[in-house]
Design a protein around this motif. Structure first.
Motif, PDB file in Angstrom:
ATOM      1  N   GLY A  13      34.996  41.531  34.369  1.00 46.73           N
ATOM      2  CA  GLY A  13      34.467  40.568  33.409  1.00 46.73           C
ATOM      3  C   GLY A  13      35.116  39.203  33.555  1.00 46.73           C
ATOM      4  N   VAL A  14      36.427  39.194  33.751  1.00 43.65           N
ATOM      5  CA  VAL A  14      37.147  37.928  33.943  1.00 43.65           C
ATOM      6  C   VAL A  14      36.702  37.274  35.250  1.00 43.65           C
ATOM      7  CG1 VAL A  14      39.419  36.904  34.385  1.00 43.65           C
ATOM      8  CG2 VAL A  14      39.125  38.544  32.509  1.00 43.65           C
ATOM      9  N   GLU A  15      36.621  38.057  36.313  1.00 42.39           N
ATOM     10  CA  GLU A  15      36.178  37.512  37.601  1.00 42.39           C
ATOM     11  C   GLU A  15      34.775  36.922  37.495  1.00 42.39           C
ATOM     12  OE1 GLU A  15      36.632  40.143  40.980  1.00 42.39           O
ATOM     13  OE2 GLU A  15      38.558  40.854  40.182  1.00 42.39           O
ATOM     14  N   ALA A  16      33.867  37.628  36.836  1.00 44.64           N
ATOM     15  CA  ALA A  16      32.493  37.149  36.682  1.00 44.64           C
ATOM     16  C   ALA A  16      32.444  35.849  35.874  1.00 44.64           C
ATOM     17  CB  ALA A  16      31.630  38.218  36.017  1.00 44.64           C
ATOM     18  N   LEU A  17      33.274  35.747  34.853  1.00 42.12           N
ATOM     19  CA  LEU A  17      33.298  34.534  34.031  1.00 42.12           C
ATOM     20  C   LEU A  17      33.716  33.320  34.867  1.00 42.12           C
ATOM     21  CD1 LEU A  17      32.813  33.807  31.005  1.00 42.12           C
ATOM     22  CD2 LEU A  17      35.286  33.940  30.729  1.00 42.12           C
ATOM     23  N   PHE A  18      34.779  33.468  35.652  1.00 44.12           N
ATOM     24  CA  PHE A  18      35.221  32.373  36.522  1.00 44.12           C
ATOM     25  C   PHE A  18      34.141  32.036  37.551  1.00 44.12           C
ATOM     26  CE2 PHE A  18      39.417  33.144  34.802  1.00 44.12           C
ATOM     27  CZ  PHE A  18      40.032  31.897  34.874  1.00 44.12           C
ATOM     28  N   GLN A  19      33.516  33.061  38.113  1.00 46.63           N
ATOM     29  CA  GLN A  19      32.464  32.841  39.101  1.00 46.63           C
ATOM     30  C   GLN A  19      31.284  32.102  38.475  1.00 46.63           C
ATOM     31  OE1 GLN A  19      30.554  36.356  40.797  1.00 46.63           O
ATOM     32  NE2 GLN A  19      30.787  35.402  42.812  1.00 46.63           N
ATOM     33  N   ASP A  20      30.859  32.519  37.281  1.00 48.37           N
ATOM     34  CA  ASP A  20      29.755  31.843  36.595  1.00 48.37           C
ATOM     35  C   ASP A  20      30.083  30.384  36.286  1.00 48.37           C
ATOM     36  OD1 ASP A  20      28.350  34.219  36.696  1.00 48.37           O
ATOM     37  OD2 ASP A  20      28.623  34.694  34.563  1.00 48.37           O
ATOM     38  N   ALA A  21      31.361  30.102  36.040  1.00 40.48           N
ATOM     39  CA  ALA A  21      31.784  28.734  35.743  1.00 40.48           C
ATOM     40  C   ALA A  21      31.970  27.911  37.016  1.00 40.48           C
ATOM     41  CB  ALA A  21      33.087  28.756  34.955  1.00 40.48           C
ATOM     42  N   GLY A  22      31.967  28.583  38.172  1.00 39.34           N
ATOM     43  CA  GLY A  22      32.186  27.879  39.435  1.00 39.34           C
ATOM     44  C   GLY A  22      33.630  27.461  39.628  1.00 39.34           C
ATOM     45  N   LEU A  23      34.541  28.230  39.035  1.00 33.97           N
ATOM     46  CA  LEU A  23      35.965  27.904  39.103  1.00 33.97           C
ATOM     47  C   LEU A  23      36.730  28.937  39.919  1.00 33.97           C
ATOM     48  CD1 LEU A  23      36.578  27.049  35.333  1.00 33.97           C
ATOM     49  CD2 LEU A  23      36.351  25.417  37.215  1.00 33.97           C
ATOM     50  N   GLU A  24      37.825  28.493  40.503  1.00 32.76           N
ATOM     51  CA  GLU A  24      38.747  29.397  41.184  1.00 32.76           C
ATOM     52  C   GLU A  24      39.365  30.331  40.137  1.00 32.76           C
ATOM     53  OE1 GLU A  24      43.134  29.046  43.280  1.00 32.76           O
ATOM     54  OE2 GLU A  24      41.853  27.271  43.199  1.00 32.76           O
ATOM     55  N   LEU A  25      39.649  31.556  40.512  1.00 32.86           N
ATOM     56  CA  LEU A  25      40.213  32.554  39.594  1.00 32.86           C
ATOM     57  C   LEU A  25      41.670  32.216  39.290  1.00 32.86           C
ATOM     58  CD1 LEU A  25      39.721  35.209  38.038  1.00 32.86           C
ATOM     59  CD2 LEU A  25      40.498  36.420  40.076  1.00 32.86           C
ATOM     60  N   ARG A  26      41.857  31.272  38.358  1.00 31.26           N
ATOM     61  CA  ARG A  26      43.198  30.859  37.954  1.00 31.26           C
ATOM     62  C   ARG A  26      43.093  29.991  36.713  1.00 31.26           C
ATOM     63  NH1 ARG A  26      47.562  28.360  37.630  1.00 31.26           N
ATOM     64  NH2 ARG A  26      49.426  28.419  38.847  1.00 31.26           N
ATOM     65  N   ALA A  27      43.963  30.274  35.732  1.00 31.14           N
ATOM     66  CA  ALA A  27      43.996  29.475  34.502  1.00 31.14           C
ATOM     67  C   ALA A  27      45.410  28.969  34.263  1.00 31.14           C
ATOM     68  CB  ALA A  27      43.534  30.312  33.310  1.00 31.14           C
TER      69      ALA A  27
END
Length: 183
Positions: A41-55
């Protein structure tokens, strides 16, 4: 600054991202499948936002709620915070039930046997203020308290990760301590 919010203490998997270019959230009722669904779910959220997996910042809903659910979310958030060197902030899961509308709000979660976990908050454009800390109440007593305070009762509401992020701006605790009263 990129902020990730997550809460796994209710039957919902509640996630949100906020970044300088926008915000995105999801809340899906998955009952007890949090451990299986949280990472994807976290990976999909970052992908949908077009962002690298990092906050840069992670906001965690600390409960009240499911004991196992809170532990799953807290463990995952702590691991991400360490790996990403991100700031970790905790807020009450009840904040996920707040709306953006200004005013006094009374969010509550079912605590079984005609009881609820509830609190009172004042929502304003400048942030969220806690008027009454989260506690366990008899359902009727909490409804009466909300009415007495002129608060909007917020029960049976789908949680919002963006509400967690907004609440963390004024209520966030840098050393989150989980609420140990659970369903």
């Amino acid at each position: 600054m990129i902020t990730l919010a997550l809460d796994t203490s209710t039957p919902y998997l509640t996630l949100a991202l906020h970044w300088p270019g926008g915000e995105l959230e999801s809340a899906e009722r998955i009952e007890r499948a949090h451990a299986e669904r949280l990472p994807s779910g976290v990976e999909a959220l970052f992908q949908d936002a077009g962002l690298e997996l990092r906050a840069d910042r992670i906001v965690i809903g600390m409960g009240p709620g499911s004991y196992t659910g809170v532990r799953i979310g807290a463990s995952y958030a702590l691991a991400l915070a360490r790996v990403w060197s991100a700031e970790l902030t905790g807020v009450s899961t009840l904040c996920a039930l707040l709306s953006e509308q200004p005013g006094t709000q009374a969010p509550a979660l079912d605590a079984r046997k005609d009881n609820v976990y509830g609190a009172l908050y004042r929502v304003e454009a400048s942030g969220v203020a806690e008027l009454q800390a989260p506690a366990k109440y008899a359902q009727a007593d909490f409804v009466a308290l909300a009415q007495q305070q002129g608060a909007e009762l917020r029960q049976e509401t789908t949680p919002s990760g963006l509400s967690l992020i907004r609440a963390a701006q004024t209520l966030g605790r840098a050393q989150p301590q989980l609420h140990l009263s659970y369903l």
